[in-house]
Enzyme design. Structure first.
Site, mmCIF file in Angstrom:
data_model
loop_
_atom_site.group_PDB
_atom_site.id
_atom_site.type_symbol
_atom_site.label_atom_id
_atom_site.label_comp_id
_atom_site.label_asym_id
_atom_site.label_seq_id
_atom_site.Cartn_x
_atom_site.Cartn_y
_atom_site.Cartn_z
ATOM 1 N N THR A 198 9.254 27.878 17.231
ATOM 2 C CA THR A 198 8.959 28.252 17.731
ATOM 3 C C THR A 198 9.305 29.905 18.080
ATOM 4 O O THR A 198 8.760 30.884 19.209
ATOM 5 C CB THR A 198 8.557 27.587 19.514
ATOM 6 O OG1 THR A 198 10.278 27.749 19.372
ATOM 7 C CG2 THR A 198 8.035 26.973 18.837
ATOM 8 N N LYS B 229 3.669 30.259 32.326
ATOM 9 C CA LYS B 229 3.233 29.670 31.246
ATOM 10 C C LYS B 229 4.250 28.622 31.460
ATOM 11 O O LYS B 229 6.055 28.668 31.364
ATOM 12 C CB LYS B 229 3.997 30.384 29.726
ATOM 13 C CG LYS B 229 2.900 31.043 29.414
ATOM 14 C CD LYS B 229 3.701 32.410 28.186
ATOM 15 C CE LYS B 229 5.322 32.688 28.252
ATOM 16 N NZ LYS B 229 5.628 34.174 27.692
ATOM 17 N N GLY C 182 9.261 33.856 18.639
ATOM 18 C CA GLY C 182 8.311 34.644 19.284
ATOM 19 C C GLY C 182 7.487 34.384 19.753
ATOM 20 O O GLY C 182 6.138 35.534 19.416
ATOM 21 N N THR C 183 7.310 33.348 19.797
ATOM 22 C CA THR C 183 6.268 32.977 20.723
ATOM 23 C C THR C 183 5.219 34.514 22.225
ATOM 24 O O THR C 183 4.001 33.810 22.058
ATOM 25 C CB THR C 183 6.086 31.409 21.607
ATOM 26 O OG1 THR C 183 7.181 31.410 22.056
ATOM 27 C CG2 THR C 183 6.110 30.318 20.119
ATOM 28 N N GLY C 184 6.891 33.738 23.336
ATOM 29 C CA GLY C 184 6.392 35.358 24.483
ATOM 30 C C GLY C 184 5.734 36.129 23.824
ATOM 31 O O GLY C 184 4.297 37.092 24.396
ATOM 32 N N CYS C 185 6.161 36.884 22.640
ATOM 33 C CA CYS C 185 5.504 38.158 22.173
ATOM 34 C C CYS C 185 4.534 37.903 21.786
ATOM 35 O O CYS C 185 3.538 38.922 21.532
ATOM 36 C CB CYS C 185 6.963 39.328 20.971
ATOM 37 S SG CYS C 185 8.526 39.068 21.673
#
Length: 268
Positions: free
Chosen positions: A206, A174, A208-211
């Protein structure tokens, strides 16, 4: 069929990341969410205040209870914390025949370290070779490789290739940390590289975007999509969730994305 998706991760009491974000993302994308909690965190939109790691015996018992009774169609792995927990999860998933997505949670958005420094090698050497897809951001990729953080697309291609060589079937690197008007992500597989870009949303919400992205990916893979199509759909979903984040009013720091933005739109 509604796939059963298992998330193995830490709990975020504020609801924006970790297990709570995973359950929302899985549910929003057509899966039935199950969870194994690896850690309790006291956190909010401004940062992490405390972390309590769950004993490995309890983590193992949670995994065993699910596997003893329920078919698992895909797994998402998030915060693990220590080398001992990594070993426990590796053992608990032995023989499980379904896609596994690893989001290598190492540092929270506010800078708090969520993976012990001495556990990085365990994550790299023991878990990476066993997963179907890993979804690091640029700092996480650098940490795993023991290298400087990539600063352009050429360096991202080099690091994605280096991560792929460590054993996962696919890498989604990412590129949000590059900055600029677009957010470029790179999917690397044995068949080559594929760039996927989206317009960057100008919002501070933003958390928690990766989770959220990795949980959505596991759900789409559990529904039978190819890795490439799962990545495209998950990226579209997270872009929409970030774009709608400012509809929420949660905290005064980095607020959560809007996991159910699509359902809200159908009610209008």
């Amino acid at each position: 069929m509604i796939p059963n998706i298992l998330t193995i991760a830490g709990s975020d009491c504020s609801g924006g990341a970790g297990i709570q974000a995973d359950i929302k993302a899985i549910s929003a994308n057509g899966g039935y969410a199950m969870s194994v909690i690896t850690a309790l965190t006291a956190q909010n939109t401004k940062g992490v205040h405390a972390v309590h790691l769950i004993p490995v015996e309890m983590i193992a018992a949670q995994i065993a209870a699910i596997r003893d009774d329920i078919a698992v169609h895909a797994v998402k792995i998030g915060m693990l914390g220590t080398a001992g927990i990594i070993d426990c999860v590796c053992e608990g998933l032995l023989g499980l025949d379904c896609p596994i997505v690893l989001d290598p949670v190492m540092v929270a958005k506010g800078g708090d370290r969520l993976l012990a420094s001495d556990a990085v090698s365990a994550l790299r050497d023991r878990l990476l070779p066993r997963v179907d897809l890993i979804t690091p951001n640029l700092p996480e990729a650098a940490d795993l490789l023991g290298a400087p953080e990539a600063t352009d697309r050429d360096q991202m291609e080099g690091q994605a290739g280096a991560l792929l060589a460590l054993g996962p079937a696919a890498v989604l690197l990412k590129g949000g940390h590059l900055g600029g008007d677009e957010s470029p992500d790179l999917l690397a597989t044995s068949d080559g590289h594929e760039w996927l870009t989206a317009q960057r949303s100008r919002t501070q919400n933003t958390h928690g975007t990766g989770c959220t992205l990795s949980a959505a990916l596991a759900t789409f893979l559990g529904r039978g999509l190819s890795v490439s199509e799962a990545v495209r759909q998950a990226k579209s979903y997270i872009s929409g969730a970030i774009g709608a984040a400012d509809r929420l009013s949660v905290g005064s720091g980095h607020g959560p994305v809007h996991h159910f933005y699509a359902a809200e739109g159908t009610k209008r």
